[in-house]
Design a protein around this motif. Structure first.
Motif, PDB file in Angstrom:
ATOM      1  N   VAL A   1       0.850  -1.177   0.000  1.00 32.50           N
ATOM      2  CA  VAL A   1       0.000   0.000   0.000  1.00 32.50           C
ATOM      3  C   VAL A   1       0.898   1.243   0.000  1.00 32.50           C
ATOM      4  CG1 VAL A   1      -1.855   1.119   1.219  1.00 32.50           C
ATOM      5  CG2 VAL A   1      -1.626  -1.338   1.303  1.00 32.50           C
ATOM      6  N   GLY A   2       1.991   1.323   0.678  1.00 34.31           N
ATOM      7  CA  GLY A   2       2.950   2.421   0.614  1.00 34.31           C
ATOM      8  C   GLY A   2       2.978   3.247   1.887  1.00 34.31           C
ATOM      9  N   THR A   3       3.869   4.247   1.884  1.00 32.89           N
ATOM     10  CA  THR A   3       3.991   5.130   3.042  1.00 32.89           C
ATOM     11  C   THR A   3       3.093   6.349   2.849  1.00 32.89           C
ATOM     12  OG1 THR A   3       5.827   6.296   2.066  1.00 32.89           O
ATOM     13  CG2 THR A   3       6.370   4.431   3.464  1.00 32.89           C
ATOM     14  N   PRO A   4       2.519   6.867   3.924  1.00 41.25           N
ATOM     15  CA  PRO A   4       1.641   8.040   3.780  1.00 41.25           C
ATOM     16  C   PRO A   4       2.489   9.286   3.473  1.00 41.25           C
ATOM     17  CG  PRO A   4       1.875   7.466   6.080  1.00 41.25           C
ATOM     18  CD  PRO A   4       2.578   6.377   5.274  1.00 41.25           C
ATOM     19  N   PRO A   5       1.910  10.275   2.789  1.00 40.35           N
ATOM     20  CA  PRO A   5       2.658  11.493   2.470  1.00 40.35           C
ATOM     21  C   PRO A   5       2.975  12.280   3.753  1.00 40.35           C
ATOM     22  CG  PRO A   5       0.368  11.771   1.863  1.00 40.35           C
ATOM     23  CD  PRO A   5       0.550  10.336   2.289  1.00 40.35           C
ATOM     24  N   PRO A   6       4.073  13.055   3.735  1.00 35.71           N
ATOM     25  CA  PRO A   6       4.409  13.827   4.944  1.00 35.71           C
ATOM     26  C   PRO A   6       3.347  14.903   5.201  1.00 35.71           C
ATOM     27  CG  PRO A   6       5.823  14.479   3.130  1.00 35.71           C
ATOM     28  CD  PRO A   6       4.994  13.305   2.650  1.00 35.71           C
ATOM     29  N   PRO A   7       3.213  15.351   6.454  1.00 35.49           N
ATOM     30  CA  PRO A   7       2.204  16.389   6.745  1.00 35.49           C
ATOM     31  C   PRO A   7       2.617  17.713   6.098  1.00 35.49           C
ATOM     32  CG  PRO A   7       3.541  15.968   8.679  1.00 35.49           C
ATOM     33  CD  PRO A   7       3.944  14.953   7.641  1.00 35.49           C
ATOM     34  N   PRO A   8       1.645  18.565   5.778  1.00 33.29           N
ATOM     35  CA  PRO A   8       1.986  19.855   5.159  1.00 33.29           C
ATOM     36  C   PRO A   8       2.727  20.748   6.163  1.00 33.29           C
ATOM     37  CG  PRO A   8      -0.342  19.797   5.682  1.00 33.29           C
ATOM     38  CD  PRO A   8       0.219  18.416   5.967  1.00 33.29           C
ATOM     39  N   PRO A   9       3.601  21.636   5.673  1.00 38.27           N
ATOM     40  CA  PRO A   9       4.320  22.520   6.596  1.00 38.27           C
ATOM     41  C   PRO A   9       3.362  23.518   7.252  1.00 38.27           C
ATOM     42  CG  PRO A   9       4.745  23.166   4.331  1.00 38.27           C
ATOM     43  CD  PRO A   9       3.939  21.896   4.281  1.00 38.27           C
ATOM     44  N   PRO A  10       3.703  23.991   8.444  1.00 39.60           N
ATOM     45  CA  PRO A  10       2.820  24.977   9.099  1.00 39.60           C
ATOM     46  C   PRO A  10       2.827  26.292   8.316  1.00 39.60           C
ATOM     47  CG  PRO A  10       4.837  24.701  10.360  1.00 39.60           C
ATOM     48  CD  PRO A  10       4.871  23.686   9.245  1.00 39.60           C
ATOM     49  N   PRO A  11       1.809  27.121   8.490  1.00 40.98           N
ATOM     50  CA  PRO A  11       1.801  28.414   7.791  1.00 40.98           C
ATOM     51  C   PRO A  11       2.994  29.271   8.217  1.00 40.98           C
ATOM     52  CG  PRO A  11      -0.084  28.231   9.276  1.00 40.98           C
ATOM     53  CD  PRO A  11       0.642  26.930   9.313  1.00 40.98           C
ATOM     54  N   LEU A  12       3.380  30.218   7.386  1.00 43.75           N
ATOM     55  CA  LEU A  12       4.549  31.055   7.662  1.00 43.75           C
ATOM     56  C   LEU A  12       4.442  31.787   8.986  1.00 43.75           C
ATOM     57  CD1 LEU A  12       5.328  32.573   4.165  1.00 43.75           C
ATOM     58  CD2 LEU A  12       6.632  30.858   5.398  1.00 43.75           C
ATOM     59  N   SER A  13       3.233  32.168   9.376  1.00 39.86           N
ATOM     60  CA  SER A  13       3.068  32.902  10.638  1.00 39.86           C
ATOM     61  C   SER A  13       3.410  32.044  11.854  1.00 39.86           C
ATOM     62  CB  SER A  13       1.647  33.433  10.754  1.00 39.86           C
ATOM     63  OG  SER A  13       0.733  32.351  10.772  1.00 39.86           O
ATOM     64  N   GLU A  14       3.412  30.730  11.702  1.00 40.88           N
ATOM     65  CA  GLU A  14       3.724  29.838  12.811  1.00 40.88           C
ATOM     66  C   GLU A  14       5.141  29.277  12.731  1.00 40.88           C
ATOM     67  OE1 GLU A  14       0.725  26.820  13.044  1.00 40.88           O
ATOM     68  OE2 GLU A  14      -0.884  28.283  13.225  1.00 40.88           O
ATOM     69  N   GLN A  15       5.852  29.554  11.659  1.00 41.67           N
ATOM     70  CA  GLN A  15       7.209  29.035  11.507  1.00 41.67           C
ATOM     71  C   GLN A  15       8.198  29.920  12.257  1.00 41.67           C
ATOM     72  OE1 GLN A  15       8.365  28.265   7.486  1.00 41.67           O
ATOM     73  NE2 GLN A  15       6.426  27.296   6.974  1.00 41.67           N
ATOM     74  N   TRP A  16       9.307  29.321  12.677  1.00 38.90           N
ATOM     75  CA  TRP A  16      10.361  30.055  13.373  1.00 38.90           C
ATOM     76  C   TRP A  16      11.437  30.437  12.371  1.00 38.90           C
ATOM     77  CZ3 TRP A  16      15.596  29.538  14.255  1.00 38.90           C
ATOM     78  CH2 TRP A  16      16.121  30.376  15.244  1.00 38.90           C
ATOM     79  N   PHE A  17      11.905  31.683  12.448  1.00 37.02           N
ATOM     80  CA  PHE A  17      12.977  32.170  11.601  1.00 37.02           C
ATOM     81  C   PHE A  17      14.110  32.660  12.485  1.00 37.02           C
ATOM     82  CE2 PHE A  17       9.218  32.553   8.933  1.00 37.02           C
ATOM     83  CZ  PHE A  17       9.656  31.955   7.767  1.00 37.02           C
ATOM     84  N   PRO A  18      15.373  32.636  11.978  1.00 42.59           N
ATOM     85  CA  PRO A  18      16.514  33.018  12.827  1.00 42.59           C
ATOM     86  C   PRO A  18      16.430  34.433  13.397  1.00 42.59           C
ATOM     87  CG  PRO A  18      17.268  31.951  10.815  1.00 42.59           C
ATOM     88  CD  PRO A  18      15.789  32.130  10.683  1.00 42.59           C
ATOM     89  N   ASN A  19      15.830  35.364  12.699  1.00 40.79           N
ATOM     90  CA  ASN A  19      15.773  36.735  13.216  1.00 40.79           C
ATOM     91  C   ASN A  19      14.609  36.962  14.180  1.00 40.79           C
ATOM     92  OD1 ASN A  19      13.728  36.665  11.396  1.00 40.79           O
ATOM     93  ND2 ASN A  19      14.266  38.575  10.361  1.00 40.79           N
ATOM     94  N   ASP A  20      13.846  35.931  14.507  1.00 37.79           N
ATOM     95  CA  ASP A  20      12.749  36.076  15.460  1.00 37.79           C
ATOM     96  C   ASP A  20      13.235  36.374  16.871  1.00 37.79           C
ATOM     97  OD1 ASP A  20      10.834  35.711  13.573  1.00 37.79           O
ATOM     98  OD2 ASP A  20      10.454  33.603  14.046  1.00 37.79           O
ATOM     99  N   GLN A  21      14.452  35.971  17.207  1.00 39.98           N
ATOM    100  CA  GLN A  21      14.958  36.167  18.568  1.00 39.98           C
ATOM    101  C   GLN A  21      15.513  37.559  18.788  1.00 39.98           C
ATOM    102  OE1 GLN A  21      17.847  33.131  18.855  1.00 39.98           O
ATOM    103  NE2 GLN A  21      19.340  34.151  17.547  1.00 39.98           N
ATOM    104  N   LEU A  22      15.708  38.347  17.745  1.00 43.21           N
ATOM    105  CA  LEU A  22      16.256  39.696  17.892  1.00 43.21           C
ATOM    106  C   LEU A  22      15.204  40.653  18.421  1.00 43.21           C
ATOM    107  CD1 LEU A  22      18.238  39.960  14.549  1.00 43.21           C
ATOM    108  CD2 LEU A  22      19.123  39.386  16.807  1.00 43.21           C
ATOM    109  N   ALA A  23      15.638  41.550  19.279  1.00 41.53           N
ATOM    110  CA  ALA A  23      14.723  42.577  19.795  1.00 41.53           C
ATOM    111  C   ALA A  23      14.456  43.596  18.681  1.00 41.53           C
ATOM    112  CB  ALA A  23      15.336  43.264  21.002  1.00 41.53           C
ATOM    113  N   PRO A  24      13.259  44.126  18.604  1.00 40.47           N
ATOM    114  CA  PRO A  24      12.976  45.114  17.563  1.00 40.47           C
ATOM    115  C   PRO A  24      13.816  46.377  17.770  1.00 40.47           C
ATOM    116  CG  PRO A  24      11.144  44.947  19.097  1.00 40.47           C
ATOM    117  CD  PRO A  24      12.118  43.869  19.447  1.00 40.47           C
TER     118      PRO A  24
END
Length: 121
Positions: A1-24
């Motif tokens: 039957v096969g392996t199930p497809p991977p789950p979709p990535p979270p929306p961009l608003s929920e993703q972590w980016f390297p510059n998120d830790q910097l103070a504004p």
């Protein structure tokens, strides 16, 4: 039957980016200095008056013509930095006037008012 497809990535608003830790970064670049009006002159021209001035920065200029304390005419124009002139012509504009010139920059700072006199023949 096969392996199930991977789950979709979270929306961009929920993703972590390297510059998120910097103070504004807060920049305090508010313009607090009023524009300077210098070399303000007024001269009578045919059926009106010409006001010449030097501005230290871009500003909205208000020119009022008063007779006996009553405002007869008001002109408003926006000018760039430098020497500028404003000519007002009206065939009914005869007599002596007190001319008030004031400039206000884009930040809302107001220059000192310059008062002059002119006689329109």
């Amino acid at each position: 039957v096969g392996t199930p497809p991977p789950p979709p990535p979270p929306p961009l608003s929920e993703q972590w980016f390297p510059n998120d830790q910097l103070a504004p970064t807060v920049l305090d670049v508010a313009d607090r200095s009023p524009p300077r009006l210098s070399r303000v002159r007024v001269a009578a021209v045919r059926n009106g008056a010409r006001v010449r001035m030097r501005l230290s920065e871009r500003a909205r200029v208000r020119v009022r013509f008063k007779r006996a304390g009553i405002v007869i005419r008001t002109e408003r124009r926006t000018f760039r930095k430098g020497v500028r002139s404003l000519t007002v012509r009206d065939p009914r504009m005869r007599g002596s006037y007190q001319v008030e010139v004031v400039a206000r920059d884009l930040a809302g700072n107001r220059s000192r008012m310059k008062r002059l006199r002119v006689r329109v023949p």
